[in-house]
Design a protein around this motif. Structure first.
Motif, short mmCIF file in Angstrom:
data_model
loop_
_atom_site.label_atom_id
_atom_site.label_comp_id
_atom_site.label_asym_id
_atom_site.label_seq_id
_atom_site.Cartn_x
_atom_site.Cartn_y
_atom_site.Cartn_z
N LYS A 1 0.93 -1.45 0.21
CA LYS A 1 0.49 0.02 0.28
C LYS A 1 0.86 1.15 -0.14
O LYS A 1 1.96 1.58 0.44
CB LYS A 1 -1.10 -0.10 0.84
N VAL A 2 0.02 2.23 -0.96
CA VAL A 2 0.77 3.61 -0.73
C VAL A 2 0.10 4.74 0.28
O VAL A 2 -1.46 4.22 -0.01
CB VAL A 2 1.38 4.18 -2.16
N VAL A 3 0.77 5.08 1.23
CA VAL A 3 -0.18 6.12 1.65
C VAL A 3 0.44 7.43 2.67
O VAL A 3 1.40 7.69 2.15
CB VAL A 3 0.37 5.33 3.38
N GLY A 4 -0.64 7.94 1.92
CA GLY A 4 -0.46 9.61 1.13
C GLY A 4 -0.42 10.24 3.44
O GLY A 4 -1.04 10.11 4.02
N LEU B 1 5.09 5.65 2.39
CA LEU B 1 4.44 6.75 3.88
C LEU B 1 4.75 8.12 2.17
O LEU B 1 5.90 8.36 2.16
CB LEU B 1 5.15 6.38 5.17
N ILE B 2 4.07 8.70 1.96
CA ILE B 2 4.58 9.97 1.11
C ILE B 2 4.20 11.38 1.75
O ILE B 2 2.68 10.96 1.84
CB ILE B 2 4.36 9.70 -0.50
N THR B 3 4.50 11.69 2.39
CA THR B 3 4.24 13.78 2.35
C THR B 3 5.01 14.45 1.17
O THR B 3 5.72 14.01 0.61
CB THR B 3 4.78 14.06 2.88
N ASN C 1 -0.43 14.84 -6.24
CA ASN C 1 0.69 13.84 -6.91
C ASN C 1 0.01 12.72 -5.55
O ASN C 1 0.30 11.78 -5.91
CB ASN C 1 1.23 14.29 -6.90
N ILE C 2 -0.12 13.34 -4.54
CA ILE C 2 -0.41 12.34 -3.43
C ILE C 2 -1.23 11.27 -3.92
O ILE C 2 -1.70 10.32 -3.18
CB ILE C 2 -0.42 12.87 -2.06
N ILE C 3 -2.82 12.31 -4.18
CA ILE C 3 -3.86 11.63 -4.13
C ILE C 3 -4.34 10.34 -5.02
O ILE C 3 -4.79 10.06 -5.43
CB ILE C 3 -4.89 12.42 -4.17
N LYS C 4 -3.02 11.50 -5.98
CA LYS C 4 -3.29 9.82 -7.48
C LYS C 4 -2.80 9.43 -6.70
O LYS C 4 -2.99 8.05 -7.47
CB LYS C 4 -2.37 11.23 -8.61
N SER D 1 -8.63 9.73 5.53
CA SER D 1 -8.85 10.59 4.28
C SER D 1 -8.64 9.25 3.21
O SER D 1 -7.89 9.06 2.84
CB SER D 1 -8.14 12.16 4.41
N GLN D 2 -10.31 8.98 3.48
CA GLN D 2 -10.30 8.26 1.85
C GLN D 2 -10.05 9.07 0.86
O GLN D 2 -10.12 8.08 -0.45
CB GLN D 2 -11.84 7.11 2.31
N ASP D 3 -10.87 10.21 0.70
CA ASP D 3 -10.56 10.75 -0.82
C ASP D 3 -11.17 12.83 -1.11
O ASP D 3 -10.63 12.60 0.46
CB ASP D 3 -12.15 10.15 -1.72
N LYS D 4 -11.08 13.10 -1.48
CA LYS D 4 -10.99 14.40 -2.05
C LYS D 4 -12.02 15.24 -1.15
O LYS D 4 -12.48 16.30 -0.87
CB LYS D 4 -11.01 15.31 -3.44
#
Length: 217
Positions: free
Chosen positions: A31-34, A177-179, A185-188, A204-207
């Protein structure tokens, strides 16, 4: 076997100011987590606390439910990309790829415009080129989890798109984990996100969640 890295019960204070007070983040391999938040919210601090390079009043970091302290001593488990350049500028690109046991030809398949950079010293690259190589090194490293602090800063849009593809490929065997202040780009690229606000994390699951939390409008 899926691995899980959790950080919670963090209390980080600078003088009388509480930076982190009510934190929970969970990372999973695959998984990628923002991690989003305003400037000064404590995103980098949270990464450093998880990595073990920043002391705090209290914290709980667990790998598969077992206490995991001083993660920086275990690069096979966790790697961290700081905001600043960390590869010595005097090293040549070929030395960097050799030291990290990475194949330069594989790198060129995604970033062919680097074909004449193999023998150049890191300090002679542009800031964006140097950053791209450092991000690639961390993303491709042999580890379970990678923390990326502002990986897309100063990198051209085409390279960002390619790097997101590389992250997507690599997440099959590791968690991220990306900030980054470039939140789109994080949302993407994220499977889920946390928003860090007033010392607390909010899932947060979405915009729409981001709108509700006042992060974007």
């Amino acid at each position: 076997m899926k691995k899980i890295l959790e950080t919670d019960s963090v209390l980080l204070e600078f003088g009388l100011r509480k930076i982190l007070t009510n934190i929970y983040i969970k990372l999973e391999t695959g998984k990628v987590v923002g991690l989003l938040g305003r400037n000064g919210a404590g995103k980098s601090c949270l990464m450093k606390v998880t990595y073990g390079s920043l002391s705090c009043t209290s914290k709980s970091v667990r790998l598969n439910k077992k206490t995991f302290l001083s993660a920086f001593k275990h690069p096979e488990r966790l790697q961290y990309l700081p905001q600043f350049h960390f590869v010595p500028g005097q090293l040549k690109v070929k030395r960097v790829f050799s030291d990290f046991e990475l194949d330069f030809d594989t790198f060129l398949k995604n970033f062919p415009d680097f074909d004449d950079k193999y023998t150049i010293r890191m300090r002679n690259l542009s800031g964006g080129q140097r950053r791209l190589i450092e991000v690639y090194m961390m993303v491709k490293s042999q580890t379970n989890f990678v923390l990326l602090d502002e990986p897309f800063s100063h990198i051209m849009p085409l390279h960002i798109e390619k790097m997101i593809q590389v992250i997507e490929e690599e997440k099959n065997g590791k968690g991220f984990l990306i900030t980054d202040h470039m939140y789109r780009n994080i949302i993407k690229c994220s499977d889920w996100m946390y928003v860090l606000k007033e010392g607390q994390t909010y899932l947060s699951q979405d915009k729409n969640d981001l709108n509700r939390l006042g992060y974007v409008t």
